[in-house]
Design a protein around this motif. Structure first.
Motif, short mmCIF file in Angstrom:
data_model
loop_
_atom_site.label_atom_id
_atom_site.label_comp_id
_atom_site.label_asym_id
_atom_site.label_seq_id
_atom_site.Cartn_x
_atom_site.Cartn_y
_atom_site.Cartn_z
N ILE A 68 -4.24 4.16 -6.89
CA ILE A 68 -4.15 4.07 -8.35
C ILE A 68 -5.33 4.81 -8.99
N LEU A 69 -6.53 4.57 -8.49
CA LEU A 69 -7.71 5.26 -9.03
C LEU A 69 -7.55 6.77 -8.89
N THR B 224 -5.29 0.06 -4.42
CA THR B 224 -6.12 0.30 -5.61
C THR B 224 -6.76 1.68 -5.55
N PRO C 148 -6.90 -2.74 -0.34
CA PRO C 148 -7.77 -1.73 -0.94
C PRO C 148 -7.15 -0.35 -1.02
N ARG D 64 -4.83 -7.73 -7.23
CA ARG D 64 -5.57 -6.81 -6.37
C ARG D 64 -5.84 -7.37 -4.98
N LEU E 75 -2.45 -4.26 -9.86
CA LEU E 75 -3.86 -4.49 -10.21
C LEU E 75 -4.14 -5.92 -10.63
N TYR F 292 1.54 -0.13 -11.50
CA TYR F 292 0.09 -0.31 -11.47
C TYR F 292 -0.32 -1.68 -12.03
N GLU G 70 0.82 -1.21 0.00
CA GLU G 70 0.00 0.00 0.00
C GLU G 70 0.86 1.26 0.00
#
Length: 197
Positions: free
Chosen positions: A128-129, A125, A122, A117, A114, A110, A56
């Motif tokens: 990244i979003l 991700t 969480p 995942r 991904l 990424y 993370e």
């Protein structure tokens, strides 16, 4: 006086980024990261509570750098008054840095995260979003300024810039030819020039 552990943390994150980018998150063990960073288990667990926490923090750092790269590109063209020229030169800015991008990294973190995942957590991700949305929003602004009222799907066009980077990483990695990054960005620039012509 206690020693500042920042250098050790950076060394562990740098080692983890190289290993995860090359081998994937699942195939990268804590012991490999420690060995690559020439560190110790004590130091690792001082900075990271687990491998998931490492993942993370690694992605958060990478995403922050990605967004900074976006802002650097925007700053490089902010002085240009013509919005059409600004849009084209924004793409050209990254085209000119294609070789530098590939010399700094062989693949995009990424993709590694991904595809796994469930292993990365969480928070990874979400970071990244956040980066994807930052790129989308800024490029939509460039496109809207350059094109005015249009029926084009500006979000899809903006995402295509991001997709070009990711696709170029895959081409470079699969063919062993880092020149694909610069070439794909040059092709994107030609398309953008045609769009604003």
């Amino acid at each position: 006086m206690p020693r500042d552990g920042t250098a050790t943390r950076i060394r562990l994150l740098d080692a983890a980024e190289r290993l995860v980018t090359d081998n994937g998150f699942a195939a990268t063990s804590v012991d490999q990261v420690i060995a690559e960073a020439r560190s110790s288990k004590g130091a690792f667990f001082h900075h990271f509570s687990s491998k998931t926490d490492l993942g993370e923090q690694l992605v958060e750092r990478y995403a922050a750098h990605d967004v900074q790269t976006l802002h650097d590109g925007l700053a490089a063209v902010a002085h240009l008054e013509d919005p059409k020229v600004r849009l084209v030169e924004f793409v050209r800015h990254f085209e000119g840095r294609g070789d530098e991008i590939m010399s700094a990294q062989s693949n995009c973190l990424y993709v590694s995260v991904l595809t796994e995942r469930q292993l990365a957590g969480p928070e990874a991700t979400g970071a990244i979003l956040g980066a994807v949305v930052a790129w989308r929003e800024e490029i939509v602004t460039l496109l809207r300024d350059a094109l005015g009222d249009t029926d084009h799907d500006l979000e899809a066009l903006a995402d295509h810039v991001f997709v070009t980077f990711e696709g170029a990483f895959i081409l470079c990695r699969s063919t062993g030819d880092p020149d694909h990054m610069r070439r794909q960005l040059a092709a994107l620039r030609v398309l953008v020039e045609a769009l604003v012509a």
